[in-house]
Design a protein around this motif. Structure first.
Motif, PDB file in Angstrom:
ATOM      1  N   ALA A 130      33.732  46.957  35.377  1.00 55.08           N
ATOM      2  CA  ALA A 130      33.944  46.217  36.615  1.00 55.08           C
ATOM      3  C   ALA A 130      35.158  45.300  36.499  1.00 55.08           C
ATOM      4  CB  ALA A 130      32.694  45.404  36.942  1.00 55.08           C
ATOM      5  N   HIS A 131      35.340  44.669  35.320  1.00 54.40           N
ATOM      6  CA  HIS A 131      36.492  43.793  35.131  1.00 54.40           C
ATOM      7  C   HIS A 131      37.795  44.595  35.236  1.00 54.40           C
ATOM      8  CE1 HIS A 131      38.870  40.461  33.650  1.00 54.40           C
ATOM      9  NE2 HIS A 131      39.403  41.276  32.717  1.00 54.40           N
ATOM     10  N   GLN A 134      38.398  45.667  38.850  1.00 50.47           N
ATOM     11  CA  GLN A 134      38.839  44.553  39.672  1.00 50.47           C
ATOM     12  C   GLN A 134      40.307  44.209  39.389  1.00 50.47           C
ATOM     13  OE1 GLN A 134      37.305  43.119  42.154  1.00 50.47           O
ATOM     14  NE2 GLN A 134      39.021  41.699  42.530  1.00 50.47           N
ATOM     15  N   THR A 135      40.682  44.219  38.104  1.00 52.04           N
ATOM     16  CA  THR A 135      42.093  43.930  37.747  1.00 52.04           C
ATOM     17  C   THR A 135      43.013  44.978  38.344  1.00 52.04           C
ATOM     18  OG1 THR A 135      41.358  42.917  35.674  1.00 52.04           O
ATOM     19  CG2 THR A 135      43.666  43.609  35.821  1.00 52.04           C
ATOM     20  N   GLN A 158      40.370  49.529  45.391  1.00 54.26           N
ATOM     21  CA  GLN A 158      39.462  48.465  45.819  1.00 54.26           C
ATOM     22  C   GLN A 158      38.005  48.970  45.882  1.00 54.26           C
ATOM     23  OE1 GLN A 158      40.272  45.288  46.281  1.00 54.26           O
ATOM     24  NE2 GLN A 158      38.104  44.786  46.695  1.00 54.26           N
ATOM     25  N   ALA A 161      36.545  49.160  42.453  1.00 48.57           N
ATOM     26  CA  ALA A 161      36.141  47.834  41.967  1.00 48.57           C
ATOM     27  C   ALA A 161      34.781  47.441  42.533  1.00 48.57           C
ATOM     28  CB  ALA A 161      37.193  46.792  42.341  1.00 48.57           C
ATOM     29  N   GLU A 162      34.539  47.739  43.819  1.00 44.31           N
ATOM     30  CA  GLU A 162      33.260  47.410  44.427  1.00 44.31           C
ATOM     31  C   GLU A 162      32.130  48.254  43.816  1.00 44.31           C
ATOM     32  OE1 GLU A 162      33.735  47.907  48.593  1.00 44.31           O
ATOM     33  OE2 GLU A 162      35.080  46.169  48.817  1.00 44.31           O
ATOM     34  N   ARG A 165      31.224  46.811  40.533  1.00 45.99           N
ATOM     35  CA  ARG A 165      30.369  45.615  40.652  1.00 45.99           C
ATOM     36  C   ARG A 165      28.916  46.002  40.959  1.00 45.99           C
ATOM     37  NH1 ARG A 165      35.061  43.507  43.245  1.00 45.99           N
ATOM     38  NH2 ARG A 165      34.220  44.021  45.306  1.00 45.99           N
TER      39      ARG A 165
END
Length: 385
Positions: A130-131, A134-135, A158, A161-162, A165
């Motif tokens: 997830a990190h 997101q980056t 994007q 990244a979601e 999470r």
């Protein structure tokens, strides 16, 4: 030779003798007939059934209704395993007093421990992914601002990244579930009470959530008990708030315990025809035990309309429950009655009788409506039942 004629005196004596003889014969026949009539009348009178009678009495003070009952603990819980494994140790045996949260036993769960380690590792992996996602999404947004990448590609980063999470949230939930199960490795008492059963031992294989699995422990709070009394439908109206009953148990002969009404099922069981009433029992000295059989003595309200008769006066025939009444002409009348309360040797009648009725006690089986009977010299029609 001339015939000798009787003299007048001789004729008179003969006539008187014949008359006297006729009178004697007639008197004897009359006396014999009278005696025969008297014998026939006596025989007819002796052939009549001899009965004893009484008048019904007022029911008087209401009696207690004795009913079977049973005791249960105020709180009782069966302790089952929530996780599978082997029993590592148990710390309390039957009869021991336990407190809320006290450890009863510990289960060794190597499989669960491994599953928890795997879940924690997957959580770390999900957080790392997830990190990174997101980056990457942030970088692609910066590139999109300088028109270096297409918007489609930036939106994909994007979304990744979601999704990463969401994977983290799922991994955290799985880890929390296994950590919660880890807490069930220790079996604890749910409330203050006494351990009434232990069905396991060290080294025994424990199968969690098994429908056929036996309980491991049973804990009961016996400081207070519940007395359950099935009350017949006829007497359900006697159950009311504030009612107090007394009861006895076989292991304490001659001792009466007391209980106060706390509630009822508010419905009659169609199978047993009874209303289940519950009573609260204090048990400070632990004299009473859960599961005890008891005999409850239920006080019944007094009914002025009821009359009391001995059970020996009843007649059971196809027309139902009856009693035999004797009228003023010495004849029998069979009267249907309704039994309000059966007290064994005595009955309380609420329909079919009046206090002035003359009731036959122990009526013969052959007695029929309209039969003539004779009351015994010791008839007790003035006796109160």
């Amino acid at each position: 030779m001339p015939i000798e004629r009787p003299r007048p005196r001789t004729l008179l004596i003969g006539s008187l003798s014949l008359g006297l003889l006729a009178v004697l014969v007639g008197g004897g026949l009359a006396l014999r007939a009278g005696h025969a009539h008297a014998v026939a009348k006596w025989t007819e009178a002796e052939a009549l059934p001899v009965v004893r009678t009484f008048h019904p009495a007022a029911a008087g003070q209401a009696n207690d209704l004795n009913l079977p009952a049973h005791l249960e603990a105020w709180q009782e819980a069966a302790i089952h395993a929530r996780v599978s494994g082997y029993l590592k140790a148990w710390h309390s045996d039957i009869g021991a007093s336990v407190k809320t949260g006290q450890v009863l036993a510990v289960i060794d769960t190597p499989d669960l421990d491994q599953q928890l380690q795997q879940a924690r590792a997957r959580l770390q992996q999900a957080r790392a992914n997830a990190h990174l996602a997101q980056t990457t999404a942030v970088r692609w947004q910066n590139l999109l601002a300088s028109h270096s990448v297409a918007r489609q590609e930036a939106d994909e980063k994007q979304a990744n990244a979601e999704a990463a999470r969401a994977n983290v949230a799922a991994a955290e939930a799985d880890c929390a579930r296994l950590e919660s199960l880890e807490a069930y490795k220790t079996l604890q008492a749910p409330f203050d009470g006494v351990l009434t059963a232990r069905h396991t031992d060290v080294g025994e294989l424990i199968q969690a959530d098994s429908a056929s699995g036996a309980e491991l422990f049973r804990v009961a709070d016996t400081r207070r008990l519940r007395l359950y009394v099935p009350v017949p439908q006829n007497y359900a109206s006697a159950i009311r708030p504030g009612l107090e009953v007394s009861f006895s148990v076989p292991e304490h002969p001659g001792r009466l315990f007391h209980a106060r009404y706390s509630g009822s099922s508010t419905a009659v069981d169609s199978r047993s025809g009874s209303l289940l009433a519950e009573f609260d029992v204090a048990n400070p000295d632990a004299a009473l035990l859960p599961g005890d059989y008891a005999e409850a003595h239920l006080p019944l309200p007094k009914d002025e309309a009821r009359l009391s008769i001995p059970s020996s006066a009843l007649i059971f025939r196809a027309k139902g429950t009856q009693v035999a009444l004797l009228d003023g002409h010495g004849r029998v009348h069979l009267q249907a009655v309704h039994i309000a309360l059966d007290l064994g040797d005595r009955l309380q009648i609420d329909q079919g009788l009046k206090a002035s009725d003359q009731v036959i006690d122990n009526p013969p089986d052959s007695l029929a409506n309209g039969d003539e009977v004779r009351e015994s010299d010791g008839g007790e029609h003035a006796r109160q039942a």
